[in-house]
Design a protein around this motif. Sequence first.
Motif, PDB file in Angstrom:
ATOM      1  N   ASN A  47       0.828  -1.206   0.000  1.00 22.14           N
ATOM      2  CA  ASN A  47       0.000   0.000   0.000  1.00 22.14           C
ATOM      3  C   ASN A  47       0.862   1.257   0.000  1.00 22.14           C
ATOM      4  OD1 ASN A  47      -2.259  -1.632   0.101  1.00 22.14           O
ATOM      5  ND2 ASN A  47      -2.593  -1.359   2.292  1.00 22.14           N
ATOM      6  N   GLU A  48       2.030   1.164   0.627  1.00 22.20           N
ATOM      7  CA  GLU A  48       2.922   2.331   0.693  1.00 22.20           C
ATOM      8  C   GLU A  48       3.458   2.709  -0.680  1.00 22.20           C
ATOM      9  OE1 GLU A  48       3.070  -0.285   2.763  1.00 22.20           O
ATOM     10  OE2 GLU A  48       2.220   0.754   4.501  1.00 22.20           O
ATOM     11  N   ASP A  49       3.640   1.734  -1.550  1.00 23.34           N
ATOM     12  CA  ASP A  49       4.153   2.001  -2.895  1.00 23.34           C
ATOM     13  C   ASP A  49       3.055   2.360  -3.888  1.00 23.34           C
ATOM     14  OD1 ASP A  49       6.786   1.456  -2.165  1.00 23.34           O
ATOM     15  OD2 ASP A  49       6.613  -0.676  -2.658  1.00 23.34           O
ATOM     16  N   ALA A  50       1.818   1.962  -3.587  1.00 19.73           N
ATOM     17  CA  ALA A  50       0.722   2.092  -4.545  1.00 19.73           C
ATOM     18  C   ALA A  50       0.353   3.548  -4.786  1.00 19.73           C
ATOM     19  CB  ALA A  50      -0.495   1.320  -4.052  1.00 19.73           C
ATOM     20  N   THR A  51       0.002   3.846  -6.026  1.00 17.56           N
ATOM     21  CA  THR A  51      -0.303   5.224  -6.423  1.00 17.56           C
ATOM     22  C   THR A  51      -1.422   5.828  -5.586  1.00 17.56           C
ATOM     23  OG1 THR A  51       0.380   4.761  -8.700  1.00 17.56           O
ATOM     24  CG2 THR A  51      -1.031   6.684  -8.340  1.00 17.56           C
ATOM     25  N   TYR A  52      -2.470   5.059  -5.324  1.00 22.84           N
ATOM     26  CA  TYR A  52      -3.621   5.581  -4.588  1.00 22.84           C
ATOM     27  C   TYR A  52      -3.723   5.006  -3.181  1.00 22.84           C
ATOM     28  CZ  TYR A  52      -4.813   7.064  -9.289  1.00 22.84           C
ATOM     29  OH  TYR A  52      -4.764   7.631 -10.547  1.00 22.84           O
ATOM     30  N   GLY A  53      -2.603   4.461  -2.670  1.00 17.95           N
ATOM     31  CA  GLY A  53      -2.574   4.004  -1.290  1.00 17.95           C
ATOM     32  C   GLY A  53      -3.185   2.636  -1.048  1.00 17.95           C
ATOM     33  N   LYS A  54      -3.535   1.917  -2.123  1.00 16.64           N
ATOM     34  CA  LYS A  54      -4.097   0.570  -1.975  1.00 16.64           C
ATOM     35  C   LYS A  54      -3.509  -0.315  -3.065  1.00 16.64           C
ATOM     36  CE  LYS A  54      -6.645  -2.845  -0.613  1.00 16.64           C
ATOM     37  NZ  LYS A  54      -5.640  -3.819  -1.176  1.00 16.64           N
ATOM     38  N   SER A  55      -2.906  -1.429  -2.669  1.00 18.43           N
ATOM     39  CA  SER A  55      -2.297  -2.351  -3.617  1.00 18.43           C
ATOM     40  C   SER A  55      -3.272  -3.463  -3.992  1.00 18.43           C
ATOM     41  CB  SER A  55      -1.030  -2.968  -3.016  1.00 18.43           C
ATOM     42  OG  SER A  55      -1.377  -3.963  -2.053  1.00 18.43           O
ATOM     43  N   TRP A  56      -2.826  -4.336  -4.884  1.00 17.15           N
ATOM     44  CA  TRP A  56      -3.583  -5.532  -5.255  1.00 17.15           C
ATOM     45  C   TRP A  56      -3.551  -6.596  -4.157  1.00 17.15           C
ATOM     46  CZ3 TRP A  56      -4.577  -7.545 -10.669  1.00 17.15           C
ATOM     47  CH2 TRP A  56      -4.618  -6.514 -11.615  1.00 17.15           C
ATOM     48  N   GLY A  57      -2.707  -6.424  -3.146  1.00 21.44           N
ATOM     49  CA  GLY A  57      -2.587  -7.428  -2.100  1.00 21.44           C
ATOM     50  C   GLY A  57      -2.021  -8.746  -2.593  1.00 21.44           C
ATOM     51  N   LEU A  58      -1.178  -8.695  -3.623  1.00 24.35           N
ATOM     52  CA  LEU A  58      -0.652  -9.933  -4.187  1.00 24.35           C
ATOM     53  C   LEU A  58       0.352 -10.625  -3.268  1.00 24.35           C
ATOM     54  CD1 LEU A  58      -0.444  -9.066  -7.964  1.00 24.35           C
ATOM     55  CD2 LEU A  58      -1.476 -11.134  -7.007  1.00 24.35           C
ATOM     56  N   LYS A  59       1.005  -9.883  -2.386  1.00 23.88           N
ATOM     57  CA  LYS A  59       1.906 -10.532  -1.434  1.00 23.88           C
ATOM     58  C   LYS A  59       1.114 -11.487  -0.543  1.00 23.88           C
ATOM     59  CE  LYS A  59       5.134  -9.729   2.364  1.00 23.88           C
ATOM     60  NZ  LYS A  59       4.467 -10.745   3.218  1.00 23.88           N
ATOM     61  N   GLU A  60       0.028 -10.992   0.038  1.00 19.14           N
ATOM     62  CA  GLU A  60      -0.778 -11.819   0.924  1.00 19.14           C
ATOM     63  C   GLU A  60      -1.387 -12.999   0.171  1.00 19.14           C
ATOM     64  OE1 GLU A  60       0.022  -8.030   2.668  1.00 19.14           O
ATOM     65  OE2 GLU A  60      -0.914  -8.510   0.739  1.00 19.14           O
TER      66      GLU A  60
END
Length: 260
Positions: A47-60
């Motif tokens: 989320n810290e790297d994501a443009t809008y503060g929310k990632s795809w959650g692919l790590k989890e």
Amino acid sequence: MIVKRDCIYTPKGKNRPLHIWLPEDYATSGKRYPVMYFFDGHNLFSNEDATYGKSWGLKEFLDGWGRDLILVGIECGHEGDERLSEYLPYRSTVLNSFFRKFKPMGGITMDWIVNEIKPMIDQEYRTLPDRANTGIGGSSMGGIMSLYAGVHYNQWFSKAACVSSAMGFCMRPLMKDIRTSPIAPDTRFYLSWGTKEAFGIKNPDQDDRQSKTYRWNKRAADALSALGAEVKLYCQVGGAHCEADWEKQNPIFMNFLWCK
């Protein structure tokens, strides 16, 4: 484990960092792994790297998926509209289209991926480099680029996750490309859209079989199927054009593309 490393986009001499997911046992297993490349790599894991503060959650997702692969996220350009040009595979054929003002550099970007990034990944990491073990994915402009890659660069990619693809502006060249490109019958394409992003939808709380977005994806899916490819067409009821909803599709497209 996630590795971040710089990578030069040689057509412009600019940095496009890579965000690389390595399986937990990578350092000790000695195994070789399939590889999936993704556009907008900064939006995938953190989320810290994501443009809008929310990632795809692919790590989890990958932590608990039960299947190991290497995932290479390729960061886009962030200056001005360069992402829209570098992720644009076709010149728009629609009058007054927003995309007509951008130079289509999608082919240049894909040449860079297959001629520079993929060889580097295959050399420096323990990969299974053949097309059967190589996929590509992305959303929006990354979605149309993934579809373009699966069609036009089929000798490298056997799997393509085309999520919320921006395609309405380029249906004519896209369909021509599909019909005239040699597509191997073992190719899998995942095409999806959300009802809250669909053009011309009447009720976003119901399964969509009437919007323009549905018809665009259905035309592409039918043409790909006619060539022998396996296609999954997925309507995300209530889905919007955002990472939070694309995250919900992770198990759907990953299982379809990678699980027998």
